[in-house]
Design an enzyme around this catalytic site. Structure first.
Site, PDB file in Angstrom:
ATOM      1  N   SER A  33       0.814  -1.214   0.000  1.00 49.04           N
ATOM      2  CA  SER A  33       0.000   0.000   0.000  1.00 49.04           C
ATOM      3  C   SER A  33       0.850   1.268   0.000  1.00 49.04           C
ATOM      4  O   SER A  33       0.483   2.265  -0.631  1.00 49.04           O
ATOM      5  CB  SER A  33      -0.970  -0.006   1.181  1.00 49.04           C
ATOM      6  OG  SER A  33      -0.283  -0.210   2.391  1.00 49.04           O
ATOM      7  N   CYS A  63      -6.937  -6.185  -0.974  1.00 48.27           N
ATOM      8  CA  CYS A  63      -5.770  -6.261  -0.105  1.00 48.27           C
ATOM      9  C   CYS A  63      -5.124  -4.884   0.054  1.00 48.27           C
ATOM     10  O   CYS A  63      -5.756  -4.002   0.625  1.00 48.27           O
ATOM     11  CB  CYS A  63      -4.805  -7.340  -0.583  1.00 48.27           C
ATOM     12  SG  CYS A  63      -3.754  -7.897   0.771  1.00 48.27           S
ATOM     13  N   HIS A 148      -7.210 -11.663  -2.138  1.00 49.49           N
ATOM     14  CA  HIS A 148      -6.770 -11.551  -3.540  1.00 49.49           C
ATOM     15  C   HIS A 148      -7.647 -12.411  -4.454  1.00 49.49           C
ATOM     16  O   HIS A 148      -7.313 -13.575  -4.713  1.00 49.49           O
ATOM     17  CB  HIS A 148      -5.335 -12.070  -3.661  1.00 49.49           C
ATOM     18  CG  HIS A 148      -4.292 -11.117  -3.175  1.00 49.49           C
ATOM     19  ND1 HIS A 148      -3.585 -10.293  -4.014  1.00 49.49           N
ATOM     20  CD2 HIS A 148      -3.848 -10.870  -1.935  1.00 49.49           C
ATOM     21  CE1 HIS A 148      -2.739  -9.571  -3.312  1.00 49.49           C
ATOM     22  NE2 HIS A 148      -2.881  -9.900  -2.046  1.00 49.49           N
ATOM     23  N   GLU A 150      -7.817 -12.525  -7.545  1.00 48.18           N
ATOM     24  CA  GLU A 150      -7.170 -12.908  -8.812  1.00 48.18           C
ATOM     25  C   GLU A 150      -6.303 -14.158  -8.663  1.00 48.18           C
ATOM     26  O   GLU A 150      -5.815 -14.695  -9.650  1.00 48.18           O
ATOM     27  CB  GLU A 150      -6.345 -11.735  -9.367  1.00 48.18           C
ATOM     28  CG  GLU A 150      -4.998 -11.480  -8.709  1.00 48.18           C
ATOM     29  CD  GLU A 150      -5.076 -10.822  -7.330  1.00 48.18           C
ATOM     30  OE1 GLU A 150      -6.180 -10.682  -6.760  1.00 48.18           O
ATOM     31  OE2 GLU A 150      -3.991 -10.469  -6.810  1.00 48.18           O
TER      32      GLU A 150
HETATM   33  N1  GLN Z   1       0.698  -5.964   3.609  1.00 48.07           N
HETATM   34  C1  GLN Z   1       0.497  -5.191   2.426  1.00 48.07           C
HETATM   35  C2  GLN Z   1       0.327  -3.721   2.772  1.00 48.07           C
HETATM   36  O1  GLN Z   1       0.225  -3.389   3.902  1.00 48.07           O
HETATM   37  C3  GLN Z   1      -0.697  -5.683   1.640  1.00 48.07           C
HETATM   38  C4  GLN Z   1      -0.406  -7.061   1.116  1.00 48.07           C
HETATM   39  C5  GLN Z   1      -1.136  -7.442  -0.106  1.00 48.07           C
HETATM   40  O2  GLN Z   1      -1.679  -6.626  -0.864  1.00 48.07           O
HETATM   41  N2  GLN Z   1      -1.118  -8.715  -0.354  1.00 48.07           N
HETATM   42  O3  GLN Z   1       0.321  -2.896   1.904  1.00 48.07           O
END
Ligand code: GLN
Length: 172
Positions: A33, A63, A148, A150
């Site tokens: 992120s 996610c 996820h 996908e």
């Molecule tokens: N842990 C990631 C984050 O904080 C997110 C992980 C993911 O998108 N699989 O951005």
């Protein structure tokens, strides 16, 4: 073939503001992120994404995309999120999730260092919870998932999202 092609949607990568023009919807994907937020900032994408949101186009954050859509980032959905919420022991796991309104039977959800929803406003609908925390939420045209879609051989979530985009395009 990716899930979007499989459901008859034409996916384009968004890297520049011009790429947002004419889109029927937007998926903010998983990844990291902080990196995605920095990319949005440096490419100047935030205003264009907010315009798509204001125009009622469907937006799906998955996610890391859930985090990027939240109150503390793009502000597309009235939630706060906890990063890596399921802890180190459970960095990656799968579970069956019911998603009413999206898929009739449970979907297999892959969680990878996934967030959960920490706080949510009154107009946010919780579609699914796991271990007592929301992992699928929706507010108007924005849906956010901790996992996820996908990564499984099941395109029901993409099919639902493509149909939402079609309905928004038709002004329904
Ligand atoms: N842990 C990631 C984050 O904080 C997110 C992980 C993911 O998108 N699989 O951005």
């Amino acid at each position: 073939m990716g899930h979007l092609d499989a459901v008859g949607a034409c996916g384009v990568e968004v890297r520049l503001p011009a790429d947002l023009r004419g889109l029927d919807g937007l998926i903010i994907p998983g990844g990291e992120s902080t990196t995605i937020s920095m990319g949005i900032e440096s490419a100047g994408l935030a205003d264009g994404i907010r315009d798509l949101h204001a125009a009622g186009r469907p937006i799906l954050g998955t996610c890391a995309g859930m985090i990027v859509a939240d109150r503390e980032h793009l502000g597309l959905i009235d939630i706060t999120t906890r990063r890596n919420a399921f802890g180190r022991q459970l960095a990656s796991f799968e579970d069956e999730i019911e998603l009413p309104g999206i898929a009739e039977a449970p979907v297999r959800a892959v969680f990878i260092r996934a967030p959960w929803v920490e706080q949510l406003g009154g107009s946010v609908e919780v579609l699914a919870e796991l271990r007592g925390h929301p992992v699928a939420v929706r507010q108007a045209n924005v849906t956010a998932l901790s996992f996820h879609p996908e990564l499984v051989g099941d395109d029901r979530i993409h099919r639902w999202f493509a149909a939402e985009c079609g309905r928004a395009e038709a002004g329904l």
